[in-house]
Design a protein around this motif. Structure first.
Motif, PDB file in Angstrom:
ATOM      1  N   THR A  37       0.957  -1.277  -0.176  1.00  0.00           N
ATOM      2  CA  THR A  37       0.056   0.091   0.041  1.00  0.00           C
ATOM      3  C   THR A  37       0.949   1.283  -0.047  1.00  0.00           C
ATOM      4  O   THR A  37       0.796   2.291  -0.767  1.00  0.00           O
ATOM      5  N   ALA A  61      -7.909   6.473  -0.814  1.00  0.00           N
ATOM      6  CA  ALA A  61      -8.488   5.305  -0.405  1.00  0.00           C
ATOM      7  C   ALA A  61      -7.284   4.275   0.057  1.00  0.00           C
ATOM      8  O   ALA A  61      -7.508   3.486   1.250  1.00  0.00           O
ATOM      9  N   VAL A  64      -6.456   5.550   3.560  1.00  0.00           N
ATOM     10  CA  VAL A  64      -7.250   5.062   4.536  1.00  0.00           C
ATOM     11  C   VAL A  64      -7.281   3.377   5.046  1.00  0.00           C
ATOM     12  O   VAL A  64      -7.300   3.215   6.196  1.00  0.00           O
ATOM     13  N   ALA A  65      -6.918   2.651   3.778  1.00  0.00           N
ATOM     14  CA  ALA A  65      -6.765   1.222   4.097  1.00  0.00           C
ATOM     15  C   ALA A  65      -5.224   1.161   4.878  1.00  0.00           C
ATOM     16  O   ALA A  65      -5.218   0.313   5.853  1.00  0.00           O
ATOM     17  N   ALA A 127     -11.077  -4.910   6.986  1.00  0.00           N
ATOM     18  CA  ALA A 127     -11.857  -3.665   6.546  1.00  0.00           C
ATOM     19  C   ALA A 127     -10.896  -2.986   5.767  1.00  0.00           C
ATOM     20  O   ALA A 127     -11.071  -2.395   4.278  1.00  0.00           O
ATOM     21  N   GLY A 128      -9.494  -3.118   6.120  1.00  0.00           N
ATOM     22  CA  GLY A 128      -8.332  -2.581   5.057  1.00  0.00           C
ATOM     23  C   GLY A 128      -8.115  -3.234   3.883  1.00  0.00           C
ATOM     24  O   GLY A 128      -7.961  -2.663   2.831  1.00  0.00           O
ATOM     25  N   ALA A 130     -10.493  -4.941   2.300  1.00  0.00           N
ATOM     26  CA  ALA A 130     -11.737  -4.971   1.610  1.00  0.00           C
ATOM     27  C   ALA A 130     -11.475  -3.454   0.794  1.00  0.00           C
ATOM     28  O   ALA A 130     -11.979  -3.234  -0.395  1.00  0.00           O
ATOM     29  N   LEU A 131     -10.808  -2.723   1.284  1.00  0.00           N
ATOM     30  CA  LEU A 131     -10.569  -1.209   0.863  1.00  0.00           C
ATOM     31  C   LEU A 131      -9.494  -1.089  -0.229  1.00  0.00           C
ATOM     32  O   LEU A 131      -9.492  -0.479  -1.161  1.00  0.00           O
ATOM     33  N   VAL A 132      -8.542  -1.930   0.241  1.00  0.00           N
ATOM     34  CA  VAL A 132      -7.237  -1.979  -0.598  1.00  0.00           C
ATOM     35  C   VAL A 132      -7.476  -2.483  -2.086  1.00  0.00           C
ATOM     36  O   VAL A 132      -6.722  -1.830  -3.046  1.00  0.00           O
ATOM     37  N   ALA A 135      -9.185   0.143  -4.367  1.00  0.00           N
ATOM     38  CA  ALA A 135      -8.165   1.173  -4.432  1.00  0.00           C
ATOM     39  C   ALA A 135      -7.255   0.870  -5.501  1.00  0.00           C
ATOM     40  O   ALA A 135      -6.468   1.718  -6.160  1.00  0.00           O
TER      41      ALA A 135
END
Length: 146
Positions: A37, A61, A64-65, A127-128, A130-132, A135
């Motif tokens: 990331t 995004a 945030v991840a 959650a991280g 699922a966002l990465v 993104a």
């Protein structure tokens, strides 16, 4: 009863050891994905003039991840059971069965306390992650569109 307690104490200790190993494994996964990331964020910032002008959306995004992954690996204190010295001092004059019962009770309490801490780490990691994924796809799309 002594035989039963003697069977359960190593099992309870093994369960605590497994909780600690699972936590370490999750930290390793989160740190690995955090590295990817961070590298992707650095790449997107470096090439921001050569990609689509919306590059900052998937990059934010990713940020945030990354924060979610950092929160997942943030140091937590896990309960490993009673302190051996204190336990010995408290139980030295007691019978073997009483000491064994107390040891098992304290190990089971430690397992319960640890079980309340682990789900938070798992939720943050999931959650991280699922966002990465979207993104990263967004970063790829910004690069192709640019």
């Amino acid at each position: 009863e002594q035989a039963i307690v003697d069977m359960l104490i190593p099992r309870a200790q093994s369960h605590i050891d497994a909780q600690l190993r699972d936590s370490d494994a999750l930290d390793s996964k989160a740190l690995g994905v955090l590295g990817v990331t961070a590298a992707t964020i650095a790449l997107m910032v470096a090439v921001r003039h050569d990609v689509h002008r919306t590059w900052w959306i998937p990059t934010a995004a990713l940020g945030v991840a990354g924060l979610l992954f950092l929160a997942a690996v943030w140091p937590r204190t896990f309960d490993v059971g009673p302190d051996p010295r204190k336990f010995y001092e408290a139980m030295a004059a007691r019978t073997r069965l009483d000491a064994s019962r107390q040891m098992l009770a304290e190990l089971l309490a430690a397992i319960d306390r640890n079980n309340r801490r682990v789900p938070d780490k798992n939720r943050l990691f999931k959650a991280g992650f699922a966002l990465v994924i979207p993104a990263l796809v967004g970063c790829l799309a910004a690069g192709v569109a640019g």
